[in-house]
Write a protein that holds these residues in place. Structure first.
Motif, mmCIF file in Angstrom:
data_model
loop_
_atom_site.group_PDB
_atom_site.id
_atom_site.type_symbol
_atom_site.label_atom_id
_atom_site.label_comp_id
_atom_site.label_asym_id
_atom_site.label_seq_id
_atom_site.Cartn_x
_atom_site.Cartn_y
_atom_site.Cartn_z
ATOM 1 N N MET A 438 15.532 10.472 -5.868
ATOM 2 C CA MET A 438 15.601 9.521 -6.982
ATOM 3 C C MET A 438 15.047 10.130 -8.265
ATOM 4 S SD MET A 438 17.099 6.873 -5.873
ATOM 5 C CE MET A 438 16.791 5.832 -7.301
ATOM 6 N N HIS A 439 14.273 11.197 -8.133
ATOM 7 C CA HIS A 439 13.669 11.784 -9.329
ATOM 8 C C HIS A 439 14.736 12.298 -10.294
ATOM 9 C CE1 HIS A 439 11.358 14.970 -11.593
ATOM 10 N NE2 HIS A 439 10.667 13.878 -11.801
ATOM 11 N N PHE A 440 15.790 12.894 -9.770
ATOM 12 C CA PHE A 440 16.868 13.402 -10.623
ATOM 13 C C PHE A 440 17.568 12.260 -11.359
ATOM 14 C CE2 PHE A 440 21.378 14.810 -11.091
ATOM 15 C CZ PHE A 440 21.144 15.794 -12.042
ATOM 16 N N TYR A 441 17.790 11.129 -10.661
ATOM 17 C CA TYR A 441 18.454 9.994 -11.308
ATOM 18 C C TYR A 441 17.578 9.391 -12.407
ATOM 19 C CZ TYR A 441 21.137 10.417 -6.978
ATOM 20 O OH TYR A 441 21.881 10.907 -5.939
ATOM 21 N N SER A 442 16.270 9.265 -12.127
ATOM 22 C CA SER A 442 15.366 8.714 -13.143
ATOM 23 C C SER A 442 15.277 9.651 -14.348
ATOM 24 C CB SER A 442 13.980 8.473 -12.556
ATOM 25 O OG SER A 442 13.400 9.693 -12.138
ATOM 26 N N LEU A 444 17.775 11.506 -15.510
ATOM 27 C CA LEU A 444 18.988 11.277 -16.312
ATOM 28 C C LEU A 444 18.825 10.042 -17.194
ATOM 29 C CD1 LEU A 444 21.791 11.985 -13.662
ATOM 30 C CD2 LEU A 444 20.945 13.519 -15.443
ATOM 31 N N VAL A 445 18.229 8.979 -16.629
ATOM 32 C CA VAL A 445 18.016 7.747 -17.414
ATOM 33 C C VAL A 445 17.028 8.007 -18.550
ATOM 34 C CG1 VAL A 445 17.151 5.377 -17.329
ATOM 35 C CG2 VAL A 445 18.569 6.257 -15.467
ATOM 36 N N ASP A 446 15.917 8.709 -18.236
ATOM 37 C CA ASP A 446 14.917 9.005 -19.272
ATOM 38 C C ASP A 446 15.521 9.850 -20.395
ATOM 39 O OD1 ASP A 446 13.032 7.635 -17.854
ATOM 40 O OD2 ASP A 446 12.161 9.405 -16.899
ATOM 41 N N LEU A 447 16.350 10.837 -20.035
ATOM 42 C CA LEU A 447 16.977 11.698 -21.045
ATOM 43 C C LEU A 447 17.932 10.891 -21.919
ATOM 44 C CD1 LEU A 447 17.277 14.576 -22.129
ATOM 45 C CD2 LEU A 447 19.122 14.944 -20.477
ATOM 46 N N HIS A 448 18.669 9.970 -21.300
ATOM 47 C CA HIS A 448 19.600 9.120 -22.071
ATOM 48 C C HIS A 448 18.844 8.222 -23.045
ATOM 49 C CE1 HIS A 448 22.720 6.373 -23.207
ATOM 50 N NE2 HIS A 448 22.238 5.387 -22.489
ATOM 51 N N GLN A 449 17.671 7.732 -22.637
ATOM 52 C CA GLN A 449 16.903 6.802 -23.483
ATOM 53 C C GLN A 449 16.038 7.520 -24.505
ATOM 54 O OE1 GLN A 449 14.745 4.510 -20.594
ATOM 55 N NE2 GLN A 449 16.460 3.126 -20.175
ATOM 56 N N SER A 450 15.904 8.842 -24.386
ATOM 57 C CA SER A 450 15.035 9.587 -25.296
ATOM 58 C C SER A 450 15.651 9.670 -26.691
ATOM 59 C CB SER A 450 14.795 10.999 -24.753
ATOM 60 O OG SER A 450 14.046 11.760 -25.681
ATOM 61 N N ASP A 451 14.804 9.528 -27.712
ATOM 62 C CA ASP A 451 15.258 9.661 -29.108
ATOM 63 C C ASP A 451 15.355 11.120 -29.529
ATOM 64 O OD1 ASP A 451 15.367 6.924 -29.462
ATOM 65 O OD2 ASP A 451 13.279 6.789 -30.104
ATOM 66 N N TYR A 452 14.809 12.019 -28.722
ATOM 67 C CA TYR A 452 14.745 13.437 -29.106
ATOM 68 C C TYR A 452 15.488 14.251 -28.061
ATOM 69 C CZ TYR A 452 12.741 17.914 -30.532
ATOM 70 O OH TYR A 452 12.571 19.210 -30.968
ATOM 71 N N THR A 453 16.614 14.844 -28.433
ATOM 72 C CA THR A 453 17.388 15.689 -27.526
ATOM 73 C C THR A 453 17.737 16.979 -28.245
ATOM 74 O OG1 THR A 453 19.392 14.515 -28.206
ATOM 75 C CG2 THR A 453 18.350 13.805 -26.154
ATOM 76 N N SER A 454 16.840 17.929 -28.178
ATOM 77 C CA SER A 454 17.071 19.196 -28.871
ATOM 78 C C SER A 454 16.263 20.293 -28.204
ATOM 79 C CB SER A 454 16.683 19.088 -30.348
ATOM 80 O OG SER A 454 16.812 20.331 -30.987
ATOM 81 N N PHE A 455 16.938 21.425 -27.922
ATOM 82 C CA PHE A 455 16.231 22.609 -27.434
ATOM 83 C C PHE A 455 15.693 23.359 -28.647
ATOM 84 C CE2 PHE A 455 19.165 21.931 -23.819
ATOM 85 C CZ PHE A 455 18.248 21.958 -22.783
ATOM 86 N N GLN A 456 14.414 23.140 -28.976
ATOM 87 C CA GLN A 456 13.804 23.800 -30.126
ATOM 88 C C GLN A 456 12.449 24.357 -29.726
ATOM 89 O OE1 GLN A 456 13.632 21.654 -33.772
ATOM 90 N NE2 GLN A 456 15.751 20.939 -33.674
ATOM 91 N N ARG A 457 12.105 25.487 -30.335
ATOM 92 C CA ARG A 457 10.807 26.110 -30.067
ATOM 93 C C ARG A 457 9.734 25.387 -30.878
ATOM 94 N NH1 ARG A 457 9.705 30.536 -27.430
ATOM 95 N NH2 ARG A 457 11.913 31.127 -27.410
ATOM 96 N N ILE A 458 8.669 24.954 -30.203
ATOM 97 C CA ILE A 458 7.580 24.208 -30.831
ATOM 98 C C ILE A 458 6.281 24.941 -30.530
ATOM 99 C CG2 ILE A 458 6.338 21.999 -30.844
ATOM 100 C CD1 ILE A 458 8.941 20.643 -30.084
ATOM 101 N N GLU A 459 5.348 24.889 -31.476
ATOM 102 C CA GLU A 459 4.074 25.597 -31.300
ATOM 103 C C GLU A 459 3.395 25.173 -29.994
ATOM 104 O OE1 GLU A 459 1.390 25.608 -34.504
ATOM 105 O OE2 GLU A 459 2.879 26.173 -36.008
ATOM 106 N N HIS A 460 2.875 26.163 -29.290
ATOM 107 C CA HIS A 460 2.378 25.937 -27.924
ATOM 108 C C HIS A 460 1.254 24.901 -27.886
ATOM 109 C CE1 HIS A 460 1.999 27.027 -23.705
ATOM 110 N NE2 HIS A 460 0.698 27.011 -23.866
ATOM 111 N N GLU A 461 0.362 24.916 -28.893
ATOM 112 C CA GLU A 461 -0.763 23.989 -28.845
ATOM 113 C C GLU A 461 -0.349 22.547 -29.107
ATOM 114 O OE1 GLU A 461 -0.867 26.044 -32.913
ATOM 115 O OE2 GLU A 461 -0.502 26.566 -30.825
#
Length: 522
Positions: A438-442, A444-461
């Motif tokens: 069920m973790h994979f299905y949850s 997919l739902v979380d990713l669909h509901q997320s406002d942020y969908t971008s592969f971007q490099r962000i400062e580690h801290e």
């Protein structure tokens, strides 16, 4: 020894201005279609896109195809068939100008910083009006990026913050001379300059959402807002004077005071009046964008602060050890201890009360209940186990993101059903693991509901303070750097349903490359 430090101040900015021309100039060294004037055709395609942006027309692959075919025939006396034109469009636009959707990179040696540097930029982007239906029908619509617009403006000697002001001045001169065609072209340049200013504000908003701390350190927002307010106010005054100038021309026409040449162009003046009203309305919206920028910055910093302090605190290790290691005054100790003391305290304490008669308080004997007291070692073990479990779950999410991301490195879109089908053929054990949990299905739902969908490099801290999905996206880029080339992507249900062998039924999702939501995705 003489010092030449002042010569190299702002060296990066100069190289950045030079670097945006590199994709165009490097075309002279390309082998494919080297018999054609590729440099001129590249500039022509960018000017064609700029014209479409001015006229609010989409720049589609079919439109570029027709434009190249017509330009080669009429301007170069070269006739190519449809297959050759399509191949030329694919090479010139997708490969040379768009770099297959990846950022262009310009490497140089920074004489100010004394190190090698790389400047990353794009000349084209997906149009903000582009939707998922258009992408499904392969009707891709493009627009020039901020760097692409800047590059074209530099070829007309219109720089940075002076672009709108210079265009306003040129427009005023043409109106006063009665050169209405030139004035109409000038107002088109003003429109592009305002749109570029708007894109710059949106880009800064994206930087704030991605890394508010970095923006705050560099004082980018402060510098931007300080210059924007004065500049917008000045430009508003100029626009008002230009509006009065156009109104005077129309009034002079009705009073019969125009020259014969100016009377012939009165229809153009009416058109200029309508366009100027539209431009002023767009310019006024920049004030709203500036206020929105301030709100986004405030909200982002508040979120970071809340997330930074929403963790467990080891008082002995993180507070008491620091106090013991260095001298500290009494007032500071009071500030530290105040939250730990009872809310209500006795206002006085009299030591002589110990000599007063003591009253014996008889309490009912209560049954002792043995409560296991958790030791610090046990608490650390529990916390370590919880942290290990969280890390394992996030590692799974990062792996899921790799599985979803790798197909769109080479394809513009893919569905979950396609991905599962490929995995089933290539790695059946992984397929069973994904479909039976069920973790994979949850996820997919979380990713669909997320406002942020971008592969971007962000400062580690900053990463530990982000919500789960943005945090895992950033960790996925750290683990698999090639995913950064994807950038923004959309994740939406496509209306289909997946029925799995174990009886589970779930919605099918389509993953599409590009920022198709029309915003910066906070």
């Amino acid at each position: 020894m003489d010092s030449y430090d002042n010569i190299f101040v702002g060296f990066r900015e100069r190289m950045k201005n030079l670097g945006v021309f590199s994709p165009i100039l490097y075309m002279k060294d390309k082998i494919r279609f080297r018999e054609l004037p590729l440099v001129s055709l590249a500039i022509a395609v960018m000017l064609y896109t700029l014209e479409n942006m001015l006229m609010n027309r989409p720049t589609t692959t079919d439109g570029i195809h027709r434009f190249l075919k017509t330009t080669l025939w009429e301007r170069c006396d070269i006739q190519l068939n449809n297959e050759e034109i399509e191949e030329l469009r694919d090479v010139l636009v997708d490969e040379f100008l768009r770099n297959f959707g990846r950022n262009h990179e310009f490497e140089y040696f920074d004489l100010e910083q004394k190190s090698k540097e790389i400047i990353s930029f794009r000349l084209f982007e997906y149009d903000e009006d582009m939707n998922l239906d258009m992408l499904q029908e392969r009707k891709i619509s493009l627009r020039l990026s901020t760097e692409g617009i800047e590059m074209l403006f530099k070829t007309k000697e219109m720089y940075g913050e002076l672009q709108i002001s210079i265009a306003q001045l040129y427009f005023k001169q043409q109106m006063q001379k009665g050169l209405f065609h030139e004035a109409l072209n000038a107002i088109n340049d003003i429109t592009i300059a305002i749109k570029k200013e708007r894109f710059a504000l949106r880009d800064l908003q994206g930087e704030i959402v991605k890394d508010a701390i970095s923006v705050s350190k560099k004082e980018l927002l402060k510098k931007q807002l300080e210059s924007v307010h004065d500049k917008l106010t000045r430009e508003r005054e100029v626009f008002n004077s230009l509006k009065n100038l156009v109104d005077e021309k129309i009034h002079s026409y009705h009073m019969g005071e125009l020259t014969a040449k100016e009377i012939k162009g009165i229809e153009l003046v009416m058109q200029i009046q309508r366009k100027l009203a539209s431009v002023i309305a767009v310019h006024e919206s920049l004030f709203t964008d500036k206020q929105k920028l301030q709100m986004v910055m405030t909200h982002s910093m508040e979120s970071l602060i809340l997330n930074a302090f929403s963790v467990k605190l080891n008082f002995e290790r993180e507070i008491l050890s620091e106090i013991s290691a260095r001298p500290i005054d009494l007032e500071t100790l009071k500030i530290i201890l105040n939250p730990l003391l009872p809310f209500r305290r006795k206002p006085i304490f009299n030591p002589l009360e110990v000599f007063q008669p003591q009253r014996r308080i008889i309490r009912k004997q209560e049954q002792d209940v043995e409560v296991h007291e958790v030791s610090e070692e046990e608490m650390l073990i529990i916390e370590k186990a919880e942290e290990m479990q969280r890390v394992q779950m996030e590692a799974k999410v990062v792996e899921y993101l790799r599985i979803l991301g790798e197909p769109i490195l080479t394809n513009s879109s893919v569905t979950i059903s396609d991905i599962l089908s490929n995995i089933k053929n290539e790695n059946f054990d992984l397929y069973q693991e994904l479909t039976n949990t069920m973790h994979f299905y949850s996820f997919l739902v979380d990713l669909h509901q997320s406002d942020y969908t971008s592969f971007q490099r962000i400062e580690h801290e900053v990463i530990p303070h982000l919500p789960v999905i943005p945090r895992c996206l950033a960790r996925a880029v750290e683990a698999y750097p090639e995913l950064e080339a994807i950038g923004y992507f959309s994740f939406e249900p496509n209306g289909s349903v997946i029925t799995l062998p174990n009886g589970f039924v779930l919605s099918d999702f389509a993953i599409r490359k590009g920022n198709l939501y029309g915003n910066t995705q906070g």
